[in-house]
Motif scaffolding. Structure first.
Motif, PDB file in Angstrom:
ATOM      1  N   SER A  35       0.832  -1.216   0.000  1.00 36.05           N
ATOM      2  CA  SER A  35       0.000   0.000   0.000  1.00 36.05           C
ATOM      3  C   SER A  35       0.863   1.262   0.000  1.00 36.05           C
ATOM      4  CB  SER A  35      -0.959  -0.003   1.186  1.00 36.05           C
ATOM      5  OG  SER A  35      -1.943  -0.979   1.008  1.00 36.05           O
ATOM      6  N   ILE A  40       1.086   1.867  -6.581  1.00 37.88           N
ATOM      7  CA  ILE A  40      -0.257   1.767  -7.154  1.00 37.88           C
ATOM      8  C   ILE A  40      -0.343   2.661  -8.393  1.00 37.88           C
ATOM      9  CG2 ILE A  40      -2.708   2.222  -6.728  1.00 37.88           C
ATOM     10  CD1 ILE A  40      -2.023   1.513  -3.719  1.00 37.88           C
ATOM     11  N   ASN A  56      -9.357  -0.452  -6.652  1.00 35.48           N
ATOM     12  CA  ASN A  56      -8.371  -0.707  -5.607  1.00 35.48           C
ATOM     13  C   ASN A  56      -9.087  -1.012  -4.299  1.00 35.48           C
ATOM     14  OD1 ASN A  56      -6.377   0.026  -7.446  1.00 35.48           O
ATOM     15  ND2 ASN A  56      -6.307   2.121  -6.743  1.00 35.48           N
ATOM     16  N   THR A  65      -2.628  -3.503  -1.016  1.00 38.33           N
ATOM     17  CA  THR A  65      -3.789  -3.080  -1.777  1.00 38.33           C
ATOM     18  C   THR A  65      -3.984  -4.057  -2.929  1.00 38.33           C
ATOM     19  OG1 THR A  65      -3.487  -0.754  -1.212  1.00 38.33           O
ATOM     20  CG2 THR A  65      -4.781  -1.219  -3.180  1.00 38.33           C
ATOM     21  N   VAL A  67      -5.375  -4.613  -6.535  1.00 42.63           N
ATOM     22  CA  VAL A  67      -5.685  -3.797  -7.704  1.00 42.63           C
ATOM     23  C   VAL A  67      -6.291  -4.727  -8.763  1.00 42.63           C
ATOM     24  CG1 VAL A  67      -4.763  -2.250  -9.472  1.00 42.63           C
ATOM     25  CG2 VAL A  67      -3.746  -2.259  -7.186  1.00 42.63           C
TER      26      VAL A  67
END
Length: 95
Positions: A35, A40, A56, A65, A67
């Motif tokens: 994260s 990201i 997300n 996270t 995705v």
């Protein structure tokens, strides 16, 4: 992943994609990423401007996270090319 296994993995994936889909086709990518906003962002940039729908979802502790990216791809080779691009982002796990 060492290059030999990587080549075998992508060849197998390509065969499966050719057998199970008619191209162009919608494809769902799923990645687990630390994260960190920059990581990201790197992934979302790879899919920028190609009509991708990106969702997300942060883990309960906020460490990772998920995705998920849904996008119409032209061919199995195009799908694999995106996996290779994302693979260059450190710490990403492809599902």
């Amino acid at each position: 992943m060492d290059p030999k296994n990587s080549a075998e993995f992508y060849q197998k994936l390509k065969s499966q994609l050719e057998e199970t889909s008619t191209w162009p086709s919608k494809y769902l990518y799923k990645f687990i990423v630390p994260s960190q906003p920059e990581k990201i962002h790197q992934i979302t940039q790879i899919f920028d401007n190609i009509g991708a729908v990106i969702v997300n979802k942060e883990s309960s502790k906020g460490t990772y996270t998920s995705v998920s990216i849904t996008v119409v791809m032209k061919s199995p080779d195009a799908v694999i090319e995106k996996y290779k691009e994302v693979g260059a982002v450190e710490g990403v796990i492809s599902l």
